[in-house]
Design a protein around this motif. Structure first.
Motif, PDB file in Angstrom:
ATOM      1  N   ASP A 164      -1.567  48.537  33.459  1.00  0.00           N
ATOM      2  CA  ASP A 164      -1.157  47.149  35.228  1.00  0.00           C
ATOM      3  C   ASP A 164      -2.350  46.552  34.758  1.00  0.00           C
ATOM      4  N   GLY A 220       7.681  51.846  36.795  1.00  0.00           N
ATOM      5  CA  GLY A 220       6.284  50.393  37.672  1.00  0.00           C
ATOM      6  C   GLY A 220       7.068  48.876  36.989  1.00  0.00           C
ATOM      7  N   TRP A 266      10.150  47.339  37.365  1.00  0.00           N
ATOM      8  CA  TRP A 266       9.766  46.302  39.590  1.00  0.00           C
ATOM      9  C   TRP A 266       9.196  45.407  38.286  1.00  0.00           C
ATOM     10  N   HIS A 267       7.799  45.584  38.389  1.00  0.00           N
ATOM     11  CA  HIS A 267       7.307  44.067  37.210  1.00  0.00           C
ATOM     12  C   HIS A 267       8.233  42.860  36.748  1.00  0.00           C
ATOM     13  N   LYS A 298      11.084  41.877  39.804  1.00  0.00           N
ATOM     14  CA  LYS A 298      10.357  41.411  41.110  1.00  0.00           C
ATOM     15  C   LYS A 298       9.968  39.767  40.322  1.00  0.00           C
ATOM     16  N   THR A 342      -4.422  41.988  38.976  1.00  0.00           N
ATOM     17  CA  THR A 342      -2.667  42.707  38.607  1.00  0.00           C
ATOM     18  C   THR A 342      -1.858  41.915  39.906  1.00  0.00           C
ATOM     19  N   GLU A 343      -0.163  41.923  38.894  1.00  0.00           N
ATOM     20  CA  GLU A 343       0.367  41.027  40.096  1.00  0.00           C
ATOM     21  C   GLU A 343       0.189  41.398  41.704  1.00  0.00           C
ATOM     22  N   HIS A 344      -0.612  42.962  41.583  1.00  0.00           N
ATOM     23  CA  HIS A 344       0.033  43.973  43.183  1.00  0.00           C
ATOM     24  C   HIS A 344      -1.252  44.011  43.337  1.00  0.00           C
ATOM     25  N   ASP A 394       6.869  44.458  47.226  1.00  0.00           N
ATOM     26  CA  ASP A 394       5.462  45.412  47.220  1.00  0.00           C
ATOM     27  C   ASP A 394       6.178  46.494  45.778  1.00  0.00           C
ATOM     28  N   SER A 395       4.567  47.268  45.060  1.00  0.00           N
ATOM     29  CA  SER A 395       5.400  47.998  43.896  1.00  0.00           C
ATOM     30  C   SER A 395       5.560  49.268  44.995  1.00  0.00           C
ATOM     31  N   HIS A 396       5.039  49.791  45.877  1.00  0.00           N
ATOM     32  CA  HIS A 396       5.334  51.377  46.354  1.00  0.00           C
ATOM     33  C   HIS A 396       6.447  51.813  45.772  1.00  0.00           C
ATOM     34  N   SER A 450       8.260  51.512  43.652  1.00  0.00           N
ATOM     35  CA  SER A 450       8.359  51.492  42.142  1.00  0.00           C
ATOM     36  C   SER A 450       7.487  52.316  41.790  1.00  0.00           C
TER      37      SER A 450
END
Lengths: 499, 499
Positions: free
Chosen positions: B32, B114, B117-118, B121, B231-233, B405-407, B409
């Motif tokens: 990440d 993951g 998702w990046h 997004k 990181t992104e998130h 949100d990453s959750h 993913s």
């Protein structure tokens, strides 16, 4: 076990070995780049267990049988599979030399020793690091004597980094370098050029980071597959061609130190990045030897990176990132600045002419340490004596002396000669490359792709599929000849310094 | 197996589990933060194999017997060992629900998801991510129904993040938040304050990085044990108390986004950093639940970090790093700026007053998805509808909407409510803390040590040794009461907005 079963077993072992190596590799990279300083303890525990697993899955009778089965069926086995088994057998034999506990203990030792070396270097304190080196030397000696009692221990260690290398071949190699280069180094020193004023301007780390990205782009490195970290000692690590890491170290008073680290490690990276897809995730997906690896890194660093032609694209990107510092600087001035030659203290920052003598000093020290003729406690004294004798410089402290390199801390005794061998290989490759590629025209245009394509074709693509002795003669147009290397250096520096 | 043998077996399993968890954890963090984008494939292979190993060493009859043996001998077993076995038994039971292949496949799915998702997004493209979420929802539903068929699936998932949490308790909790806070939010919106001019000045990432270090120091985080990545998130990861990682994300037009990420993740980090030494490298060396964890992170972020008292030390370090931008700014202006309340799009950047309603929206969506009442394809529409209904805002794109949100993913369905619960726990802890510590005097002095010492004493030190129901009542002075939380918010924002 029949051949089909053996190949299936090899395949399975390859997958699990990849996974464990991948994890260990990333733990090392992380530990050296961004991990908190105190994290070594937990990392050591994890690495020890992963080493134990790797040992257990490799060293068992079933693996032995699998390897025997494949190796006895060369005719019915494809080249890639056979070579995988052949290389794995070398590992297998090495792992069988010592009981698992000793390997794990050694693994823990080098993990800890890496952290201690960092600290010792920072404090310039040899006594901190010495007890670890003592144990590492003892382990390497013992390992070598068990691996092949018929050979001098140091030859066994050399062979681990460059197959077939031995003191018998390296002694005359280094002798030629010293004899041929020492007079030139003296003449150059007599015509010492001042460091140009522009180099003394400040170079912010922030701007150098931007510059690194441009240098990587110029070298043709795709950031989607290779990222740049920051460490005390630059290195390259690769788990596969889509996941390569290089590192550098920034100094605010010098942009070239980091730049040449980036180009050098970038050369290692390109080797890994260009290995054939079908060899990935196997033991063939790595450069075949340290000598061949260094031939690539030092090719980009020096033969390309310190060439007159490279100064054209280099000056262009430097003027973009450092407009104030590079104002009014010409390509010719840049060429002269990046080839200033002067006997100095730090190997990684040494100019092309004096570089190999730094390596020779380490070679002599390692020979003596492993032979038992030089105690670890006496290494700093001997280091300083040799720097004075060979390069004529006084070593002011251990940080800039015997503690400068990380290699011994991770057990890499026998590694250093690869740098000099690689440099010499590279010069011979240039001779061949020039027959196929209009090297200096394309470099001047800032297009390194034809250079890389040539190296990828001759070297990179094969990973460890072909042995150095099968790769090098074609790429070098013959066998190693130290004279070709020294003649290249003599010519270049005679012109630069108008000798 | 007798008790002594069982304890020895637990000890051995603990070591190997630590090693595998450590490796997986670092691979995730690396993936990440600094890994090349294309590295996901090799990392996926490595993680899958490590998951397989972890599964195999946990799920076998010998582990089952060991756990039974210890759990049947509570009287003769020390508290720490017994609790380790108790927690491990929960894992053991969970792992026994599904065959290994499904776990490994799920692990691979979330690794890939993951990365996707990046990308999704970045491109604001729901259709890229939807097929992954579809599979993740299917897996989580199946897992929940197998784990406890007697309960609604979403309750089973909630329980994984906050023991005992259920829709029965959360529905009224969120109802109170919505009923009590919606009128205040409306009143505040009616008295909207303009964003002060100084916040619109540019904030270079370079300076923000320096600022982050000062913020971490102010929070009392030792960089030798905890480093900051990007990181992104933002997230926190810990392998042990000497190796904690937090991350942030910088925006050039806003220094507070990153600052509050650093303070929030720093709160998670302090929890991990203060766990007792004797619990390290075991399954007790982690915060005990996500709700308790979020109570710590949101305590530092809001209760301390957005307090009037904190503006004194904060303004001081801001003036050091951003002298131009912060020129002439008073503490009072800073306090007002960091507490601007306005219904907005991004949860992690939401003000304290509206924050919990962002969580509530996710809670409602998750309930419906897991119940099978809401198809993944319809989630964006429902997301946008709820943002309009609850917060009155129009969602312009998925990047700032359902993909923020990453959750989901990584499979964290049921995680979000912990943020709201944690926020409420924290407010109740403040009430208790104020009895022992002169909180606002010490915060104003820029000395957070007494605050952290109180939390370490009541919460941090125990890691997972004590259950939430044994920790929380003492720290909160009773059980959860949504009214205490909403009263705190009503009072704070009534004063800020002179309602």
């Amino acid at each position: 076990m029949n051949l089909t079963e053996a190949i299936a077993k090899l395949d399975e072992l390859e997958k699990s070995t990849y996974a464990l190596n991948h994890a260990q590799s990333i733990l090392y990279v992380d530990g050296d780049t961004v991990a908190p300083k105190n994290s070594w303890k937990g990392r050591g525990m994890a690495l020890a267990y992963l080493t134990e697993l790797a040992y257990k899955q490799l060293v068992n009778p079933e693996t032995g049988e699998m390897l025997e089965t494949i190796l006895q069926h060369k005719e019915e086995t494809d080249e890639v599979t056979f070579r995988k088994a052949e290389l794995l057998k070398e590992n297998y034999d090495e792992y069988n030399i010592l009981p698992m506990e000793e390997f794990v203990a050694y693994q823990e030792l080098t993990n800890e020793s890496g952290a201690v070396w960092h600290d010792a270097k920072e404090k310039s304190d040899w006594d901190l690091f010495a007890p670890y080196l003592d144990k590492i030397v003892a382990f390497r000696r013992r390992f070598a004597s068990l691996k092949d009692p018929s050979k001098p221990a140091y030859d066994v260690l050399l062979d681990q980094f460059e197959k077939g290398a031995s003191m018998e071949s390296l002694d005359p190699f280094f002798r030629t370098l010293r004899e041929d280069l020492s007079p030139v180094i003296k003449e150059v020193a007599a015509r010492e050029k001042p460091v140009p004023a522009f180099m003394k301007r400040p170079w912010s780390v922030h701007d150098q980071r931007l510059f690194s990205r441009k240098v990587m782009a110029l070298e043709g490195i795709d950031p989607l597959n290779c990222t740049l970290g920051e460490t005390e000692h630059p290195f390259t690590d690769s788990t596969n061609k889509w996941d390569v890491r290089i590192t550098t170290h920034y100094y605010e008073n010098d942009p070239f130190s980091s730049m040449y680290s980036v180009i050098h490690e970038g050369g290692h990276a390109l080797y890994e990045l260009n290995i054939r897809d079908d060899l990935q995730f196997s033991n063939l997906a790595n450069g075949v030897s340290m000598g061949v690896h260094e031939s690539q890194s030092r090719f980009y660093e020096n033969i390309i990176g310190r060439s007159r032609a490279f100064c054209t694209p280099l000056l262009k990107i430097m003027k973009e990132v450092f407009p104030d510092q590079m104002k009014d600087i010409t390509e010719e001035e840049l060429y002269s600045a990046i080839n200033l030659s002067k006997p100095s203290l730090i190997r990684t920052e040494a100019d092309e002419l004096t570089y190999s003598l730094h390596v020779m000093i380490r070679y002599e020290l390692e020979k003596a340490m492993i032979a038992g003729d030089l105690k670890v406690a006496d290494v700093p004294g001997e280091w300083n004596r040799l720097y004075k004798e060979v390069l004529g410089v006084d070593v002011p402290d251990h940080k800039r002396g015997v503690l400068q390199d990380s290699h011994w801390s991770f057990g890499g005794i026998g590694y250093f000669p690869s740098y000099a061998l690689g440099s010499a290989y590279g010069v011979q490759m240039l001779g061949q490359m020039e027959k196929d590629v209009d090297v200096w025209t394309t470099v001047e245009k800032g297009d390194l792709a034809p250079v890389t394509a040539w190296l990828a074709d001759k070297i990179h693509q094969y990973g460890s599929l072909k042995k150095p002795q099968d790769l090098l003669p074609a790429a070098m147009g013959g066998s190693l000849d130290a004279k070709i290397y020294t003649n290249y250096l003599k010519k270049k520096f005679s012109e630069l310094y108008k000798l």
